[in-house]
Design a protein around this motif. Structure first.
Motif, PDB file in Angstrom:
ATOM      1  N   GLY A 294     -13.336  -0.278  -6.875  1.00 29.22           N
ATOM      2  CA  GLY A 294     -12.511  -0.898  -5.842  1.00 29.22           C
ATOM      3  C   GLY A 294     -13.176  -2.113  -5.250  1.00 29.22           C
ATOM      4  O   GLY A 294     -12.542  -3.156  -5.046  1.00 29.22           O
TER       5      GLY A 294
ATOM      6  N   ASN B 152      -7.293  -2.983   0.571  1.00 28.41           N
ATOM      7  CA  ASN B 152      -7.485  -2.162  -0.631  1.00 28.41           C
ATOM      8  C   ASN B 152      -8.106  -0.809  -0.318  1.00 28.41           C
ATOM      9  O   ASN B 152      -8.067   0.091  -1.172  1.00 28.41           O
TER      10      ASN B 152
ATOM     11  N   CYS C  83      -6.259  -2.753  -7.124  1.00 34.78           N
ATOM     12  CA  CYS C  83      -7.026  -3.654  -6.258  1.00 34.78           C
ATOM     13  C   CYS C  83      -6.891  -5.123  -6.638  1.00 34.78           C
ATOM     14  O   CYS C  83      -7.638  -5.960  -6.117  1.00 34.78           O
ATOM     15  N   ASN C  84      -5.972  -5.439  -7.529  1.00 37.57           N
ATOM     16  CA  ASN C  84      -5.752  -6.836  -7.909  1.00 37.57           C
ATOM     17  C   ASN C  84      -5.222  -7.622  -6.706  1.00 37.57           C
ATOM     18  O   ASN C  84      -4.199  -7.266  -6.125  1.00 37.57           O
ATOM     19  N   CYS C  85      -5.913  -8.695  -6.333  1.00 35.69           N
ATOM     20  CA  CYS C  85      -5.519  -9.440  -5.127  1.00 35.69           C
ATOM     21  C   CYS C  85      -5.005 -10.836  -5.458  1.00 35.69           C
ATOM     22  O   CYS C  85      -5.028 -11.734  -4.602  1.00 35.69           O
TER      23      CYS C  85
ATOM     24  N   TYR D 194      -2.360 -12.145  -3.061  1.00 31.72           N
ATOM     25  CA  TYR D 194      -2.887 -12.597  -1.781  1.00 31.72           C
ATOM     26  C   TYR D 194      -3.546 -13.968  -1.920  1.00 31.72           C
ATOM     27  O   TYR D 194      -3.474 -14.788  -0.994  1.00 31.72           O
TER      28      TYR D 194
ATOM     29  N   LEU E  85     -12.583 -11.779   2.034  1.00 29.12           N
ATOM     30  CA  LEU E  85     -12.955 -10.576   1.294  1.00 29.12           C
ATOM     31  C   LEU E  85     -12.951  -9.360   2.208  1.00 29.12           C
ATOM     32  O   LEU E  85     -12.483  -8.279   1.817  1.00 29.12           O
TER      33      LEU E  85
ATOM     34  N   ASN F 144       0.820  -1.210   0.000  1.00 24.61           N
ATOM     35  CA  ASN F 144       0.000   0.000   0.000  1.00 24.61           C
ATOM     36  C   ASN F 144       0.855   1.260   0.000  1.00 24.61           C
ATOM     37  O   ASN F 144       0.468   2.275  -0.598  1.00 24.61           O
TER      38      ASN F 144
ATOM     39  N   SER G 273     -11.867  -6.047  -6.024  1.00 24.40           N
ATOM     40  CA  SER G 273     -11.504  -6.823  -4.828  1.00 24.40           C
ATOM     41  C   SER G 273     -12.263  -8.146  -4.801  1.00 24.40           C
ATOM     42  O   SER G 273     -11.701  -9.201  -4.485  1.00 24.40           O
TER      43      SER G 273
ATOM     44  N   ILE H 205      -9.350  -8.359   2.660  1.00 21.93           N
ATOM     45  CA  ILE H 205      -8.790  -7.794   1.437  1.00 21.93           C
ATOM     46  C   ILE H 205      -9.335  -6.391   1.194  1.00 21.93           C
ATOM     47  O   ILE H 205      -8.614  -5.486   0.754  1.00 21.93           O
ATOM     48  N   LEU H 206     -10.626  -6.187   1.487  1.00 20.10           N
ATOM     49  CA  LEU H 206     -11.219  -4.852   1.343  1.00 20.10           C
ATOM     50  C   LEU H 206     -10.555  -3.851   2.293  1.00 20.10           C
ATOM     51  O   LEU H 206     -10.359  -2.677   1.940  1.00 20.10           O
TER      52      LEU H 206
END
Length: 295
Positions: A212, A177, A135-137, A140, A170, A90, A216, A173-174
């Motif tokens: 976003g 992001n 926001c590509n996860c 992770y 999720l 980040n 996500s 992750i949110l």
């Protein structure tokens, strides 16, 4: 630490068996698996007392672990242990956003206020590609498999249980992001207010929030639908990459779309709503068949 009958926490665990208690704190998959199997409440660091002795702190006495059970305990420990990686990623994203923000401010100071306003007004088609990158996860998802899901997938799972894991991951992750989303939205807000392009700025910020959330969910959803790894962590199913490549192509294609900004706002809102409903439904209904170890 557990002896088969009793479960010991913190200092008591260390007193019963220092070696076993110590192993819980190793930064490895085996330690996370031990936490999951033994149902211990552990904290992943060691405090040093004033006289230099190691004080093994029980996570049972802190805010996190005791409120989680089963798979969620393992996921919570993973996200806690990898918080440093999330902060670093980040930080890089925020620095890049800050560079463009400073360039915008400098351009305004040099008398190019109208030009910056024009750039803001025409940047909406590019926003899809920018948000997809921010926001590509997928990284992770790979770490989730290596540290958590590889163990979970070795036991029988139900759609309901996997849906609960999906929502929990999720949510985390949110939270990660949210940092670049807020940084980008704040940059647009400040520059838009200075350039007095209020309407388009408001529309852009709404799109940033929608996109976003969409991206996500999209990354984690494709992971649950096309889980590509085998027990060794090797990619065995390249279908997992097809939705991502298609999404990248669509985001790139948005650059060449000429439409009113309100069209982008409505489209992003509709697509995000569809993604939320579809992902929750499909993960609940079919993830027990799609989210499996590949041979």
């Amino acid at each position: 630490y557990t002896d088969g009958e009793n479960v010991y926490y913190g200092v008591d665990a260390y007193a019963e068996d220092p070696e076993a208690a110590g192993n819980v704190f190793e930064e490895s998959y085996e330690s996370m698996k031990a936490v999951f199997d033994g149902n211990e409440y552990v904290q992943d660091y060691i405090d040093e007392t004033e006289d230099g002795e190691k004080d093994w702190i029980s996570y049972n006495s802190n805010e996190g672990m005791k409120s989680y059970t089963g798979d969620k305990r393992l996921f919570h420990l993973y996200f806690k242990r990898t918080s440093g990686k999330a902060i670093y990623n980040n930080m890089i994203k925020v620095i890049i956003i800050a560079i463009f923000f400073v360039l915008g401010v400098l351009a305004i100071e040099m008398g190019n206020k109208d030009a910056v306003g024009t750039v803001i007004s025409y940047s909406l088609p590019l926003l899809a590609l920018v948000m997809y990158c921010l926001c590509n996860c997928s990284g992770y998802c790979r770490d989730l498999f290596t540290n958590c899901d590889i163990h979970i997938l070795r036991k029988d799972n139900t759609g309901e249980g996997l849906a609960g894991n999906f929502i929990f991951c999720l949510y985390n992750i949110l939270k990660i992001n949210a940092v670049p989303i807020i940084a980008l939205a704040a940059s647009y807000f400040i520059l838009g207010c200075i350039c007095q392009v209020y309407v388009i700025t408001a529309q852009i910020i709404i799109c940033i929030v929608f996109m976003g959330l969409f991206f996500s969910i999209f990354g984690l959803f494709t992971y649950y639908m096309f889980q590509p790894y085998n027990a060794d962590g090797t990619v065995r199913s390249f279908r997992y990459y097809m939705p991502s490549l298609l999404m990248y192509a669509l985001c790139y294609g948005c650059i060449f779309v000429k439409a009113d900004s309100i069209i982008f706002v409505v489209a992003s809102g509709i697509l995000t709503s569809v993604m939320v409903i579809m992902s929750l439904n499909l993960v609940y209904r079919i993830s027990d068949r799609t989210f499996v170890l590949n041979k």
